[in-house]
Scaffold this motif. Structure first.
Motif, PDB file in Angstrom:
ATOM      1  N   SER A 192      -7.773  -6.231 -14.851  1.00 31.93           N
ATOM      2  CA  SER A 192      -6.678  -5.830 -13.966  1.00 31.93           C
ATOM      3  C   SER A 192      -5.616  -6.915 -13.939  1.00 31.93           C
ATOM      4  O   SER A 192      -5.933  -8.110 -13.954  1.00 31.93           O
ATOM      5  N   PRO A 193      -4.330  -6.526 -13.844  1.00 33.99           N
ATOM      6  CA  PRO A 193      -3.266  -7.523 -13.696  1.00 33.99           C
ATOM      7  C   PRO A 193      -3.070  -7.966 -12.250  1.00 33.99           C
ATOM      8  O   PRO A 193      -2.303  -8.894 -11.990  1.00 33.99           O
ATOM      9  N   PHE A 194      -3.757  -7.336 -11.291  1.00 29.63           N
ATOM     10  CA  PHE A 194      -3.462  -7.569  -9.878  1.00 29.63           C
ATOM     11  C   PHE A 194      -4.210  -8.793  -9.349  1.00 29.63           C
ATOM     12  O   PHE A 194      -5.441  -8.849  -9.380  1.00 29.63           O
ATOM     13  N   LYS A 195      -3.430  -9.755  -8.853  1.00 28.08           N
ATOM     14  CA  LYS A 195      -3.994 -10.981  -8.293  1.00 28.08           C
ATOM     15  C   LYS A 195      -3.800 -10.992  -6.778  1.00 28.08           C
ATOM     16  O   LYS A 195      -3.359 -10.006  -6.178  1.00 28.08           O
ATOM     17  N   TRP A 196      -4.118 -12.119  -6.159  1.00 23.72           N
ATOM     18  CA  TRP A 196      -4.128 -12.223  -4.690  1.00 23.72           C
ATOM     19  C   TRP A 196      -2.806 -11.770  -4.073  1.00 23.72           C
ATOM     20  O   TRP A 196      -2.792 -11.024  -3.092  1.00 23.72           O
ATOM     21  N   GLY A 197      -1.700 -12.189  -4.653  1.00 26.24           N
ATOM     22  CA  GLY A 197      -0.397 -11.882  -4.077  1.00 26.24           C
ATOM     23  C   GLY A 197       0.002 -10.427  -4.182  1.00 26.24           C
ATOM     24  O   GLY A 197       0.975  -9.995  -3.543  1.00 26.24           O
ATOM     25  N   ASP A 198      -0.728  -9.651  -4.958  1.00 33.89           N
ATOM     26  CA  ASP A 198      -0.381  -8.240  -5.151  1.00 33.89           C
ATOM     27  C   ASP A 198      -1.001  -7.320  -4.102  1.00 33.89           C
ATOM     28  O   ASP A 198      -0.727  -6.114  -4.112  1.00 33.89           O
ATOM     29  N   TYR A 199      -1.830  -7.866  -3.224  1.00 33.68           N
ATOM     30  CA  TYR A 199      -2.473  -7.051  -2.196  1.00 33.68           C
ATOM     31  C   TYR A 199      -1.818  -7.307  -0.841  1.00 33.68           C
ATOM     32  O   TYR A 199      -1.404  -8.429  -0.540  1.00 33.68           O
ATOM     33  N   GLU A 200      -1.727  -6.263  -0.029  1.00 30.27           N
ATOM     34  CA  GLU A 200      -1.082  -6.342   1.267  1.00 30.27           C
ATOM     35  C   GLU A 200      -2.063  -5.970   2.377  1.00 30.27           C
ATOM     36  O   GLU A 200      -2.920  -5.093   2.197  1.00 30.27           O
ATOM     37  N   ILE A 201      -1.913  -6.630   3.526  1.00 32.70           N
ATOM     38  CA  ILE A 201      -2.724  -6.286   4.689  1.00 32.70           C
ATOM     39  C   ILE A 201      -2.463  -4.829   5.067  1.00 32.70           C
ATOM     40  O   ILE A 201      -1.318  -4.380   5.123  1.00 32.70           O
ATOM     41  N   GLY A 202      -3.523  -4.091   5.296  1.00 33.26           N
ATOM     42  CA  GLY A 202      -3.422  -2.683   5.624  1.00 33.26           C
ATOM     43  C   GLY A 202      -3.579  -1.763   4.428  1.00 33.26           C
ATOM     44  O   GLY A 202      -3.739  -0.543   4.595  1.00 33.26           O
TER      45      GLY A 202
END
Length: 349
Positions: A192-202
């Motif tokens: 996956s290309p998605f790292k920590w900064g790509d996720y949002e609360i909620g």
């Protein structure tokens, strides 16, 4: 004097009691392979020595939950051999990586006892630790378990529930992870290309896939962890019990949900802590497990620019896909929910 162990009943425990559990366990590459065969976990750091070494580990660490289950299994003959059900967890921290060839032992301290109003059972609270061959604590956690009484007719008067943390603070969550060389973290290989900064609360993530549990595999898992609780492996006794069949070990559900979470969280390579958890309903062979996660918090870690922490609420359901995100509402849990787990995971930044 009997030389066999019938297991402890509720009356056999006392607050402050410390139990040193048998049997030491060297975790091998064979255990890792069998764990993969049972759950299909695909996290790259735990799957490949080359990938793990490329980001700063000496080799691929053992899956965090395999370590948890091994330590948990050590405690069963003394804590929950006569259990009705394991109820929940709190304050679980993964403190050091464990590698193939490391040996783990376990101890537990009884920190709370509460007799149930029916007089038949009581709840035992224990704080357990897993220690490696160097005397270093690799894992610690609190769990509480409902245990049968030896004499239901005689009240014990025990009513001591320990104060437990609702969540662990993120300031020490990175201790079990070396400083990573993020140049070696190949997101094509991790999935996956998605790292920590790509996720949002909620944010809510349906992990999409389902996995049907077979009788043979949950029995194999129970034996892999040397978990001797009758409710999981003895149909002769459990056929006469409340459900008429063996309960699937709750940790089996946790590992299934964690493996399913790869689809949507494949870079969440390390379970740093379990803040709390509840086995909401039983699971039986033939049921199909699905999972979804909600990001309920995120945190930077002190002096760490390589990884960040996501606090997730991970739900598992049975025979119910998670595209509608069944969970807990004002009226209680959706009838399909079997697991509600609050955990911190680490991702590269």
């Amino acid at each position: 004097m009997s030389k066999t162990n019938p297991g402890n009943y509720f009356e056999d425990f006392s607050i402050g009691q410390v139990i040193r559990h048998a049997t030491p366990r060297t975790i091998t590459q064979g255990d890792v392979s069998l764990y993969t065969a049972l759950y299909g976990s695909r996290f790259a750091v735990q799957s490949s020595d080359a990938f793990a070494h490329g980001i700063g580990y000496e080799r691929a660490p053992i899956d965090d939950l395999l370590v948890f289950h091994v330590v948990f299994g050590k405690t069963v003959p003394d804590i929950s051999l006569n259990a009705v059900a394991n109820l929940g967890y709190a304050g679980c921290r993964f403190l050091l990586p464990v590698f193939p060839g490391d040996s783990v032992t376990a101890t537990s301290e009884v920190i709370g006892l509460k007799e149930n109003s029916n007089g038949m059972t009581g709840v035992v609270y224990v704080r357990s630790q897993g220690v490696n061959q160097h005397g270093e604590t690799v894992l610690e956690y609190v769990r509480w378990v409902m245990v049968r009484k030896k004499d239901p007719e005689t009240p014990t008067g025990l009513d001591a529930i320990p104060a437990l943390p609702t969540a662990l603070q993120p300031d020490s969550l990175g201790d079990a992870v070396p400083v990573l060389d993020l140049g070696g973290f190949d997101t094509d290989l991790s999935g996956s290309p998605f790292k920590w900064g790509d996720y949002e609360i909620g944010e809510r993530i349906d992990h999409v896939d389902g996995m049907t549990v077979e009788e043979a595999e949950h029995q194999m898992a129970t034996r892999l962890f040397q978990n001797t609780a009758k409710v999981h492996f003895n149909q002769f006794t459990e056929g006469k019990g409340r459900f008429g069949r063996r309960l699937i070990y709750g940790g089996h559900v946790i590992s299934l949900a964690r493996a399913l979470s790869f689809n949507g969280l494949s870079n969440a390579f390390h379970v740093a802590a379990i803040n709390g958890g509840r086995h909401v309903a039983p699971l039986f062979a033939g049921d199909t497990v699905f999972a979804w996660s909600e990001v309920i918090d995120k945190a930077e870690l002190p002096a760490r620019e390589d990884v960040g922490a996501l606090r997730l609420r991970l739900f598992a359901t049975k025979d119910h896909p998670c595209d509608t995100f069944p969970g807990k509402g004002e009226d209680g849990y959706d009838s399909s929910v079997i697991l509600d787990l609050d955990l911190w995971v680490l991702l590269p930044r």
